[in-house]
Design an enzyme around this catalytic site. Structure first.
Site, PDB file in Angstrom:
ATOM      1  CE1 TYR A 228      -2.947  -2.965  -0.171  1.00  0.00           C
ATOM      2  CE2 TYR A 228      -4.254  -1.915   1.520  1.00  0.00           C
ATOM      3  CZ  TYR A 228      -4.091  -2.914   0.575  1.00  0.00           C
ATOM      4  OH  TYR A 228      -5.081  -3.832   0.373  1.00  0.00           O
TER       5      TYR A 228
ATOM      6  CE  LYS B 246       2.372 -17.388  -0.692  1.00  0.00           C
ATOM      7  NZ  LYS B 246       1.473 -18.567  -0.626  1.00  0.00           N
TER       8      LYS B 246
ATOM      9  CG  ASP C 213      -1.350 -19.551   1.013  1.00  0.00           C
ATOM     10  OD1 ASP C 213      -0.642 -19.391   2.035  1.00  0.00           O
ATOM     11  OD2 ASP C 213      -0.908 -20.101  -0.012  1.00  0.00           O
TER      12      ASP C 213
ATOM     13  CG  ASP D 169      -7.490  -4.003   3.031  1.00  0.00           C
ATOM     14  OD1 ASP D 169      -8.570  -3.961   3.647  1.00  0.00           O
ATOM     15  OD2 ASP D 169      -7.287  -3.418   1.951  1.00  0.00           O
TER      16      ASP D 169
HETATM   17 MG    MG Z   1     -10.295  -2.884   3.684  1.00  0.00          MG
END
Ligand code: MG
Ligand code: NAI
Length: 340
Positions: free
Chosen positions: A126, A178, A212, A236
């Site tokens: 982000y 990850k 995952d 998020d």
């Molecule tokens: Mg969100």
């Protein structure tokens, strides 16, 4: 000391904001909560009044109080306004996004959920530099994104998660990453997670999960999770997944926290479709206020608030979004009755 007032900024916000904030104020009043509010504008209300969705006066108020309760803001479409949330996040370096999820209405698909997700709020993909590269006539032949995580920020957010666990009697922190694929970007996060966990040995347990696998386990067996700490993008996605386990965004509270300031808000938006009708569900805003009470060290009041909410829901009161017919004022009255 308990009688001292705590200065705090109040942003009623747009749409249903003023209605649910009015409910919060009545409930805080009934609780005898110690806030001294400085009411400020933001969002469309501020555009109408000052021509700016985030007036300097509002920012200065938060800088002064270091504490804000913010109603939902309508994002102005067009007009070139900067994003309010991004501006606030940068202005106050709000590095931690706290998203707790607890089952409030028993008997749903998942019962007894109690998970706190701590999301890194400033870095990762982000904060990425994004661009396209052309091949031949195609100007967008290749899309590139270069995210980054700094060791300092990894340390700060992981420390925050462990400290939160200690302060709130939580047993375990799961570091989600990850690192098998994004070896640098999220490998660093895991590396720091393992190091920091050693400082909390004997107090808080630590384990790690690949994102995952974590997503699958959250659906199959969410009860194994206590506190989760993760990087921006994963946080998020997983925070919405976890909100889904307890009935969706309408019941989801949130906090954005830094060393300088803490801003508490519901996860939902300004709900323009029901604004002014008196039917908005104030629970997410009330739960955000509960987080704010915890943040200022008033766990006693936070517990009275959440216990009152539990009792009110157990008595069967439901707003329209929860399949009932109660209005915002009915919630206020019922909840005030249930506080002790
Ligand atoms: Mg969100
Ligand atoms: P929204 O969350 O406002 O509404 C989605 C749906 O959920 C609507 O049907 C709405 O009526 C319902 N809903 C939301 N909160 C509710 C509540 N407390 N009680 C009962 N029903 C509720 O999302 P939407 O429609 O995508 O966005 C509306 C505006 O809010 C947009 O301008 C958006 O940018 C803004 N927004 C602001 C946020 C913030 O300030 N933190 C977060 C999300 C959206």
């Amino acid at each position: 000391m308990a009688d001292d007032k705590i200065p705090a900024t109040l942003i009623p916000g747009d749409g249903i904001g003023p209605e649910i904030v009015a409910c919060v104020l009545s409930v805080l009043d009934a609780l005898g909560a110690p806030f001294a509010w400085d009411t400020q504008l933001a969002g469309m209300t501020a555009v109408a009044d000052r021509g700016d969705p985030l007036p300097l006066q509002t920012i200065e108020s938060i800088r002064r109080t270091g504490l804000a309760l913010k109603g939902p803001l309508t994002t102005p479409v067009g007009g070139g306004f900067k994003s309010i949330n991004v501006t606030l996040r940068k202005e106050f370096e709000l590095f931690a996004n706290l998203r707790p999820a607890r089952t409030l209405i028993p008997g749903g698909r998942y019962d007894h959920i109690d998970i706190v997700l701590v999301r890194e709020n400033l870095e990762g993909f982000y904060a990425a530099m994004e661009h396209y590269m052309p091949i031949g006539h195609d100007n967008k032949a290749i899309a590139m994104s270069t995210g980054f995580n700094t060791r300092t920020e990894c340390r700060r957010i992981i420390h925050y998660a462990f400290d939160y666990a200690v302060k709130n009697g939580r047993k375990k922190v799961t570091v989600v990453h990850k690192a098998n694929i994004l070896k640098a970007l999220t490998g660093l996060f895991l590396e720091e997670g393992r190091l920091i966990a050693k400082e909390y040995e004997g107090r808080v347990e630590m384990n790690d999960r690949i994102v995952d696998a974590c997503a699958m386990q959250l659906v199959l067996d969410p009860w194994q999770y206590d506190v989760i700490v993760t990087t921006n993008l994963f946080g998020d996605i997983l925070s919405d997944l976890i909100a889904g386990l307890v009935g969706g965004l309408g019941m989801a509270p949130g906090a954005n926290i830094s060393d300088e300031a803490a801003i508490f808000e519901a996860v939902h938006g300004s709900a323009p479709d029901i604004a002014g009708k008196g039917v908005a569900n104030p629970l997410a805003m009330l739960l955000s206020t509960g987080l704010m009470l915890q943040h200022v060290g008033r766990n006693d009041l936070a517990t009275r608030l959440t216990t009152g909410i539990d009792r009110m829901l157990a008595a069967g009161l439901r707003t329209r979004d929860l399949g009932g017919s109660a209005g915002t004022r009915d919630v206020t009255e019922a909840l005030v009755q249930q506080l002790n």
